[in-house]
Design a protein around this motif. Sequence first.
Motif, PDB file in Angstrom:
ATOM      1  N   LEU A   1    -105.651  23.634-116.885  1.00 33.15           N
ATOM      2  CA  LEU A   1    -105.120  21.939-116.573  1.00 33.15           C
ATOM      3  C   LEU A   1    -103.710  22.758-116.305  1.00 33.15           C
ATOM      4  O   LEU A   1    -103.325  21.961-115.407  1.00 33.15           O
ATOM      5  CB  LEU A   1    -105.215  21.259-117.890  1.00 33.15           C
ATOM      6  CG  LEU A   1    -104.725  19.410-117.420  1.00 33.15           C
ATOM      7  CD1 LEU A   1    -105.549  19.318-116.232  1.00 33.15           C
ATOM      8  CD2 LEU A   1    -104.757  18.930-119.048  1.00 33.15           C
TER       9      LEU A   1
ATOM     10  N   SER B   1    -103.180  23.842-112.942  1.00 31.16           N
ATOM     11  CA  SER B   1    -103.214  23.207-111.646  1.00 31.16           C
ATOM     12  C   SER B   1    -102.289  24.161-109.982  1.00 31.16           C
ATOM     13  O   SER B   1    -102.866  24.286-109.393  1.00 31.16           O
ATOM     14  CB  SER B   1    -102.332  22.234-111.880  1.00 31.16           C
ATOM     15  OG  SER B   1    -103.633  21.419-112.875  1.00 31.16           O
TER      16      SER B   1
ATOM     17  N   CYS C   1    -103.583  27.317-108.730  1.00 32.94           N
ATOM     18  CA  CYS C   1    -105.249  26.787-108.101  1.00 32.94           C
ATOM     19  C   CYS C   1    -104.817  25.980-107.095  1.00 32.94           C
ATOM     20  O   CYS C   1    -105.790  26.226-106.280  1.00 32.94           O
ATOM     21  CB  CYS C   1    -106.102  25.811-109.605  1.00 32.94           C
ATOM     22  SG  CYS C   1    -106.441  26.423-110.618  1.00 32.94           S
ATOM     23  N   VAL C   2    -103.742  25.405-106.758  1.00 34.69           N
ATOM     24  CA  VAL C   2    -103.502  24.769-105.697  1.00 34.69           C
ATOM     25  C   VAL C   2    -103.413  25.542-105.016  1.00 34.69           C
ATOM     26  O   VAL C   2    -103.638  25.386-103.415  1.00 34.69           O
ATOM     27  CB  VAL C   2    -102.973  23.262-105.927  1.00 34.69           C
ATOM     28  CG1 VAL C   2    -102.157  22.705-104.687  1.00 34.69           C
ATOM     29  CG2 VAL C   2    -103.300  22.249-106.967  1.00 34.69           C
TER      30      VAL C   2
ATOM     31  N   THR D   1    -109.810  23.012-114.744  1.00 31.46           N
ATOM     32  CA  THR D   1    -109.015  23.030-113.037  1.00 31.46           C
ATOM     33  C   THR D   1    -109.588  21.875-111.882  1.00 31.46           C
ATOM     34  O   THR D   1    -108.719  21.802-111.451  1.00 31.46           O
ATOM     35  CB  THR D   1    -110.183  24.231-112.865  1.00 31.46           C
ATOM     36  OG1 THR D   1    -111.491  24.170-112.302  1.00 31.46           O
ATOM     37  CG2 THR D   1    -109.014  25.625-113.459  1.00 31.46           C
TER      38      THR D   1
ATOM     39  N   ALA E   1    -106.978  19.199-110.498  1.00 34.61           N
ATOM     40  CA  ALA E   1    -106.079  19.430-109.263  1.00 34.61           C
ATOM     41  C   ALA E   1    -107.060  19.998-107.976  1.00 34.61           C
ATOM     42  O   ALA E   1    -106.561  20.312-106.740  1.00 34.61           O
ATOM     43  CB  ALA E   1    -105.604  20.499-110.046  1.00 34.61           C
TER      44      ALA E   1
ATOM     45  N   THR F   1    -107.094  18.702-104.606  1.00 36.23           N
ATOM     46  CA  THR F   1    -106.368  19.503-102.617  1.00 36.23           C
ATOM     47  C   THR F   1    -107.589  18.393-102.132  1.00 36.23           C
ATOM     48  O   THR F   1    -107.188  18.851-100.643  1.00 36.23           O
ATOM     49  CB  THR F   1    -106.796  20.939-103.562  1.00 36.23           C
ATOM     50  OG1 THR F   1    -105.791  21.338-104.277  1.00 36.23           O
ATOM     51  CG2 THR F   1    -105.853  21.284-102.419  1.00 36.23           C
TER      52      THR F   1
ATOM     53  N   ALA G   1     -97.084  22.478-104.907  1.00 40.78           N
ATOM     54  CA  ALA G   1     -97.556  23.500-105.854  1.00 40.78           C
ATOM     55  C   ALA G   1     -96.735  24.880-105.255  1.00 40.78           C
ATOM     56  O   ALA G   1     -96.310  25.617-106.298  1.00 40.78           O
ATOM     57  CB  ALA G   1     -99.309  23.991-105.101  1.00 40.78           C
TER      58      ALA G   1
ATOM     59  N   ALA H   1     -95.251  25.152-114.831  1.00 42.08           N
ATOM     60  CA  ALA H   1     -96.422  26.510-114.554  1.00 42.08           C
ATOM     61  C   ALA H   1     -97.025  27.439-115.389  1.00 42.08           C
ATOM     62  O   ALA H   1     -97.713  27.114-116.506  1.00 42.08           O
ATOM     63  CB  ALA H   1     -97.741  25.818-113.621  1.00 42.08           C
TER      64      ALA H   1
END
Length: 245
Positions: free
Chosen positions: A16, A19, A22-23, A180, A183, A187, A198, A207
Amino acid sequence: MDIVTSSLVSAFLLGLFSSAHCVAMCGSVIGALTLSLPATVRNNPVRMLPFVFNYNLGRIISYSLAGGIVGAITSPLVDLGGLQWLRGASILIMVGMGLYLAGWWPQFARIEKIGTPVWRWLQPLSQKLLPVTSKLQAFCFGAVWGWLPCGLVYAALITAAATGDPLTASASMLAFGLGTLPAVMGTGFLVGFLSKTARTRWFRRLAGILIMMMAIIMLISPLIMHDGHDNHSHQQHEHDSGAQS
């Protein structure tokens, strides 16, 4: 909180809090996949949802499979006392990842080269699955995408490996993947906005700090659990002594 629950919660929160990464990393992948869908699907969120979901379902199943593999590899270490070293390594990697995301240690990105040989072998397969035209194809592409080199996935894998149990490690990576999901799913629908956000300095630093906080929590949680166990044992001993008298 027992060690299994603690592992699952930590893995979910790691996913989480990651994010921004991940993005930034997966946003271009899922964005390209989404934009390659037929206009009739791409312009209809209801029709696009199953494709985006299947991308992510395949990705998360690959995470879980990888967790089971590392759990099976490290399970012999349970009786040898080697898991504490793995746990310490996972905390250090999380701190490094947090510093990298925040922009304070860009050299940490080199850790992602660990998975390059596997990805070099799988990448041609991913190319054969493009363009995506069916939900099954979206799932298969997601399953390959799950092996894309990623420092955060490696941090989660080492955390999972430290459980020393294939099922727990697999569940831990499943929890990480679910963390994840908001996010990366988002996207798929808001490619431009989320990718732009991001990449902002404040978002990446937030983050990074959150992930370093997770590392600190993982470091002190065994001490809290041990202290709570000792207090419980002490109270139980006093209760037993009072009952005998």
